[in-house]
Design a protein around this motif. Structure first.
Motif, PDB file in Angstrom:
ATOM      1  N   LEU A 120       0.532   8.831  -6.661  1.00 58.75           N
ATOM      2  CA  LEU A 120       0.860  10.257  -6.532  1.00 58.75           C
ATOM      3  C   LEU A 120       1.898  10.723  -7.536  1.00 58.75           C
ATOM      4  O   LEU A 120       2.060  11.935  -7.734  1.00 58.75           O
ATOM      5  N   PHE A 163      -7.837   7.918   0.854  1.00 60.21           N
ATOM      6  CA  PHE A 163      -6.731   8.299  -0.023  1.00 60.21           C
ATOM      7  C   PHE A 163      -7.203   8.389  -1.477  1.00 60.21           C
ATOM      8  O   PHE A 163      -6.872   9.339  -2.187  1.00 60.21           O
ATOM      9  N   GLU A 200      -9.512  11.530  -1.798  1.00 60.56           N
ATOM     10  CA  GLU A 200      -9.000  12.850  -1.420  1.00 60.56           C
ATOM     11  C   GLU A 200      -7.602  13.152  -1.967  1.00 60.56           C
ATOM     12  O   GLU A 200      -7.269  14.331  -2.162  1.00 60.56           O
ATOM     13  N   SER A 201      -6.801  12.132  -2.209  1.00 62.31           N
ATOM     14  CA  SER A 201      -5.407  12.375  -2.582  1.00 62.31           C
ATOM     15  C   SER A 201      -5.043  11.954  -3.999  1.00 62.31           C
ATOM     16  O   SER A 201      -4.047  12.429  -4.547  1.00 62.31           O
ATOM     17  N   LYS A 202      -5.799  11.065  -4.587  1.00 61.70           N
ATOM     18  CA  LYS A 202      -5.504  10.607  -5.952  1.00 61.70           C
ATOM     19  C   LYS A 202      -5.568  11.800  -6.908  1.00 61.70           C
ATOM     20  O   LYS A 202      -6.543  12.548  -6.895  1.00 61.70           O
ATOM     21  N   GLU A 251      -8.886   4.072   5.367  1.00 55.57           N
ATOM     22  CA  GLU A 251      -7.676   4.781   4.934  1.00 55.57           C
ATOM     23  C   GLU A 251      -7.518   4.687   3.418  1.00 55.57           C
ATOM     24  O   GLU A 251      -7.194   5.684   2.757  1.00 55.57           O
ATOM     25  N   TRP A 263       0.828  -1.203   0.000  1.00 53.26           N
ATOM     26  CA  TRP A 263       0.000   0.000   0.000  1.00 53.26           C
ATOM     27  C   TRP A 263       0.864   1.256   0.000  1.00 53.26           C
ATOM     28  O   TRP A 263       0.542   2.250  -0.651  1.00 53.26           O
ATOM     29  N   ARG A 264       2.011   1.217   0.713  1.00 52.56           N
ATOM     30  CA  ARG A 264       2.941   2.347   0.683  1.00 52.56           C
ATOM     31  C   ARG A 264       3.448   2.586  -0.741  1.00 52.56           C
ATOM     32  O   ARG A 264       3.447   3.724  -1.231  1.00 52.56           O
ATOM     33  N   GLN A 318       0.630   4.017  -2.989  1.00 52.92           N
ATOM     34  CA  GLN A 318       0.399   5.454  -2.811  1.00 52.92           C
ATOM     35  C   GLN A 318       1.466   6.269  -3.554  1.00 52.92           C
ATOM     36  O   GLN A 318       1.143   7.290  -4.177  1.00 52.92           O
TER      37      GLN A 318
END
Length: 203
Positions: free
Chosen positions: A123, A152, A155-157, A148, A115-116, A119
């Motif tokens: 990004l 992600f 909100e972050s993609k 989580e 998962w790290r 991400q």
């Protein structure tokens, strides 16, 4: 086919085309999609890798993060690493299916590392498509926190990055967050008749 039948068919097709043209005028938005492939049927990962190849063909850099499957040799991994390493990054985070490792803590650690990496790839502004292969299995066994992951993605993609998540038993929270969900249904499978997984068809 008679002239009358041909004329009726042509008239029908003209009406369908006119209606479709009107519908397409309203479809103007572009955005990176969250796609989920789930269900008991075969083909979830295969469809995801098909999209990777499509992206490569369009010059869209991609990444694959493979959860759970471990060092299982697959045609997709061999092809992408040997021939398309510049177009598609390929990461393996799992050590095998959980019944193989029989070590929950190791499985959790591998999933979290996957998962790290996922991400990071999502990004990365150069990457346009990310396949999270079998992540639904890691989510099903609570190796990863579903809230989580969903937060992600929502909100972050980056807005124009596509992410495809595969695996059985997709959690309701992920299905709700996704733009496109396909459930693969199993109708018939040779494994039930004693036929083992076949190279080129299943791996």
């Amino acid at each position: 086919m008679s002239d009358e039948t041909t004329e009726r068919h042509n008239a029908k097709m003209k009406k369908i085309k006119a209606a479709r043209d009107e519908m397409m005028k309203t479809k103007t938005e572009e955005k990176g999609l969250i796609l989920v492939h789930t269900g008991k049927g075969k083909g979830k990962s295969s469809a995801g890798f098909g999209m990777v190849m499509r992206c490569i063909a369009w010059g869209m850099p991609s990444a694959v993060v493979q959860f759970v499957k471990g060092n299982w040799d697959t045609g997709e991994k061999t092809l992408l690493r040997d021939r398309f390493a510049g177009e598609c990054r390929f990461f393996v985070s799992g050590e095998g299916f959980t019944w193989e490792t029989q070590d929950r803590e190791r499985d959790i650690a591998a999933a979290k590392e996957g998962w790290r990496i996922a991400q990071e790839q999502i990004l990365d502004p150069e990457i346009r498509f990310v396949l999270l292969d079998e992540i639904n299995i890691a989510l099903r066994y609570d190796y990863l926190d579903i809230d989580e992951v969903v937060a992600f993605l929502l909100e972050s993609k980056p807005r124009m990055t596509h992410v495809c998540l595969t695996g059985r038993n997709a959690k309701p929270e992920l299905i709700e967050a996704a733009d496109l969900v396909t459930e693969f249904e199993q109708v018939k499978h040779p494994f039930r008749e004693g036929v083992k997984a076949q190279k080129g068809v299943e791996f």
